[in-house]
Design an enzyme around this catalytic site. Structure first.
Site, PDB file in Angstrom:
ATOM      1  CD  GLU A 154      -3.022  -0.930   0.092  1.00 46.07           C
ATOM      2  OE1 GLU A 154      -3.306   0.223  -0.286  1.00 46.07           O
ATOM      3  OE2 GLU A 154      -3.518  -1.951  -0.407  1.00 46.07           O
ATOM      4  CB  SER A 432     -43.672 -29.059  45.290  1.00 42.21           C
ATOM      5  OG  SER A 432     -44.988 -29.581  45.354  1.00 42.21           O
TER       6      SER A 432
END
Length: 743
Positions: A154, A432
């Site tokens: 680049e 329960s």
């Protein structure tokens, strides 16, 4: 132009010298702690390494690598900045036996180790703003080969030019003409950074002039290393759903699931190849095109002498092998992340996540989470087939009851679904599951595990004239039962009698002490579980029972660091004794009998020689099925029901208990070791009336009890022959007892 330059200079300074990016909050799992004897299997450790994306190799020499064979794993643990400080990379050898970690050694010198920990799993990133997502990396964290490749492709003259390079433009023109296609760009990295930071993507001459002008200003004001570091974190490298993937730090996880420093040469080349066009060279959609571009980067590196021929050939031959798209962490644990967000909001306010770059160290245990998800998915699938009800839903909460931390959370039958979180939001009658709270209240108010409780038909009338006739599940009455048996067998009528005898106000008070925060209506039906709670709230209530009356609020957060790595929050467990530890212990002991020979006996058969405590729960017409169970480390609450509150056809034993059992298949069981409080002794109680008695004279049961509260042991002279049961004994035993009494 001078005035315009001053304007651009102000923009550059504002961005570079302020906060460049709004970084998301990183959320990590708990670090897996390793020590000999730990409940951790060979397969579970392999799964942890897979979630951490460690690479399997023949000889692990670099951080992030491991080898595995014959119940032995050698792992080179990565360096990591833990909440309590940084640790360097470390080679560890682990030997497993069954469900246990048998031995730990230093993999280099063979020295035995007593403790180590793995780096945590990156779970998610929160508060991703402006449709951008990134993980900030410092220049020293970036592999030199990546920087070399980036500059080679680049901006070859990056360290020589002043922000703009006419030579680079000419060189790119020549290279592209020779190649017959665009191979190199003419813009410098500084120009690209200026464009990404400040400008639009249009291709006008005016934009290019601004770009060049700003690049010169940036190059004048800041060092090359500062510019390069900013570029490495700003460059666009892909798209993950609606969020863009910015910077090499996040892209490394996005494409390979690895920290940037662990990328191989071929992976580095692909990262650099993507700079030219992440969509065009997308390795999932366009693998051939991506490989061609990657190989071009490798060829340029080889031609410039940055990699040798062997490295080039090996890297060029390597397949792309990106991870599954989006597997970085998003959506992995939506139910747990919902809990985490809620706790962050409650503790720190709605704006807390607007801070940039914080790190949140959570309590989530990936091994427990995986086991919970597998258990829910597999068991719900089986139950749907058995009941022919395709709309069965489920939830599960797993906590470390000693630490008060949430280890796993599943919000539905599909654990990956990010919608309605039943673990936190579905309040249903608990049936329960309420009974241990009732029995604990009785044990704190003069009752013992042997106290006789009436099991006879009972009729209760409300102030409005409504009549309630509770019944046992099996529709039978036993006349009288011991308290411990009523709990183990989950008998309804004795529970109602017990609750009414101590008073509804004491039951309500005990529920609040255990951690129930919502209003509770004091009706007799409360004793059979008309109270509505979420699975998370049930887990909080049972957490107090597990700790024998010691209340500590559940948490999902261990610690938080700011952007600089400084600790800004550390969870400090706070515990309050809300119930007498003796009563808490006795209730917990009673819950072990639920598993040993009560309604949860399925577990005793499936996991023999293991001590566990728990309680099943079923609501009217079999609409909700619950189970809360614990071993020596984990407390699990599981629920199965239907969102429309329809009938499931399942009980606690046939539904939610089976999900827990499936969880234990994967997770393993640590046998529960109860801590006996001072003052608790083993006492013989008469089976007939629950009074402490001499076992030589009558049938008794040995049970733990708070001895100081007992009035004394009934001896043999106080009993009639029938009470002694002598006519049920052989004559020889009877004569022997008389002789012993005479002595």
């Amino acid at each position: 132009m001078g005035v315009f330059g001053i304007y651009l200079d102000g923009k550059v300074k504002s961005r570079f010298e302020g906060q460049k990016w709004a970084l998301p909050a990183l959320v990590y799992s708990r670090p897996l702690e390793l020590f000999p004897g730990q409940k951790l299997s060979y397969q579970q450790m392999l799964r942890e390494l897979q979630m951490l994306n460690y690479r399997k190799v023949g000889d692990p020499t670099r951080p992030g690598e491991y080898s595995a064979a014959n119940n032995r794993i050698e792992v080179h643990r990565r360096p990591f900045n833990f909440a309590d400080g940084p640790e360097e990379a470390r080679p560890i050898a682990l030997t497993f036996e069954g469900q246990r970690l048998k031995k730990m050694q230093n993999a280099e010198n063979g020295r035995e180790l007593g403790y180590a920990r793995m780096d945590p799993v990156l779970l998610d990133r929160l508060n991703v703003e402006k449709r951008e997502d990134r993980l900030l990396v410092r220049l020293e964290q970036v592999p030199p080969l990546l920087i070399t490749a980036l500059l080679t492709v680049e901006d070859k003259d990056f360290y020589q030019h002043d922000g703009v390079s006419p030579l680079a433009i000419l060189r790119a023109l020549v290279v592209n003409i020779k190649a017959g296609r665009t191979v190199q760009g003419g813009s410098t990295l500084t120009q690209q950074l200026a464009k990404n930071f400040f400008l639009t993507q249009d291709r006008s001459i005016w934009r290019k002039i601004q770009e060049a002008y700003m690049a010169v200003i940036i190059d004048f004001r800041y060092s090359k290393d500062e510019i390069l570091e900013a570029y490495l974190n700003e460059v666009y490298l892909g798209q993950n759903g609606s969020q863009g993937v910015y910077g090499f730090g996040l892209a490394s996880y996005f494409y390979f699931g690895l920290p940037l420093g662990e990328l191989t040469a071929d992976q580095v080349a692909l990262m650099v190849a993507l700079v030219k066009g992440p969509s065009f060279y997308d390795p999932w959609r366009n693998p051939e095109r991506a490989k061609e571009r990657r190989d071009l980067v490798l060829r340029l590196l080889a031609n410039e002498g940055h990699i040798d021929r062997d490295t080039y050939e090996q890297a060029s031959d390597a397949a792309l092998q990106p991870i599954e798209r989006g597997r970085m962490g998003y959506g992995r644990t939506p139910a747990f992340m919902g809990l985490l967000r809620e706790e962050l909001r409650e503790r720190f306010g709605a704006e807390f996540l607007s801070q940039s770059g914080i790190k949140i160290f959570s309590s989530l245990d990936p091994i427990a989470q995986h086991a919970a998800e597998q258990a829910v998915q597999e068991e719900v699938k089986r139950l749907k087939a058995n009941t022919r009800r395709d709309d069965l839903e489920a939830a599960m909460v797993v906590s470390n009851w000693r630490k008060g931390e949430v280890s796993a959370l599943v919000g539905g039958a599909d654990p990956s679904f990010a919608g309605f979180n039943r673990a936190l939001a579905a309040r249903r009658q608990i049936g329960s599951l309420i009974k241990p709270a009732v029995y604990a209240a009785a044990l704190a108010n003069g009752y013992t595990l042997a106290s006789p409780i009436k099991d006879e038909p009972i009729t209760l009338r409300s102030n409005g004239g409504q009549v309630w006739k509770p019944n046992n599940y099996d529709r039978k009455f036993r006349g009288q039962v011991m308290l411990i048996d009523a709990l183990a067998k989950s008998l309804n009528v004795p529970t109602v009698n017990l609750g009414m005898s101590i008073g509804l106000d004491k039951v309500v008070d005990n529920l609040k002490r255990l951690g129930v925060q919502q209003p509770i209506q004091a009706y007799p039906s409360l004793m059979l579980g008309t109270l509505e709670l979420t699975p998370y709230e049930v887990n909080q209530m049972y957490l107090t029972l597990a700790n024998q009356g010691l209340y500590q609020p559940l948490t999902s957060i261990r610690a938080i660091q700011d952007e600089q790595g400084e600790l800004i929050y550390q969870h400090a467990p706070t515990a309050t004794q809300v119930m007498e530890p003796e009563a808490g212990y006795l209730a917990l002991y009673g819950m072990t009998k639920v598993v040993a020979n009560g309604t949860a006996a399925h577990l005793a058969a499936r996991f023999p020689n293991r001590v566990m405590a728990g309680k099943t729960g079923t609501t009217n017409d079999l609409r909700d099925t619950w189970y809360a169970g614990l071993d020596n480390e984990e407390l699990v609450t599981s629920w199965i029901g239907r969102d429309n509150n329809g009938v499931t056809g399942l009980t606690g034993s046939s539904g939610a208990l089976r999900v827990y059992s499936r969880y234990l298949d994967e997770r393993g069981v640590d046998s529960l070791e109860l801590t006996v409080p001072p003052g608790i002794d083993q006492v013989n109680f008469a089976v007939q009336d629950g009074v402490p008695a001499d076992p030589r004279c009558e049938q008794t049961r040995l049970l733990p009890a708070e001895a100081a509260r007992l009035s004394g042991v009934r001896d043999c002279y106080q009993q009639s022959p029938i009470q002694q049961g002598t006519f049920e004994q052989p004559v020889s035993d009877w004569l022997r007892d008389i002789f012993n009494f005479a002595r």
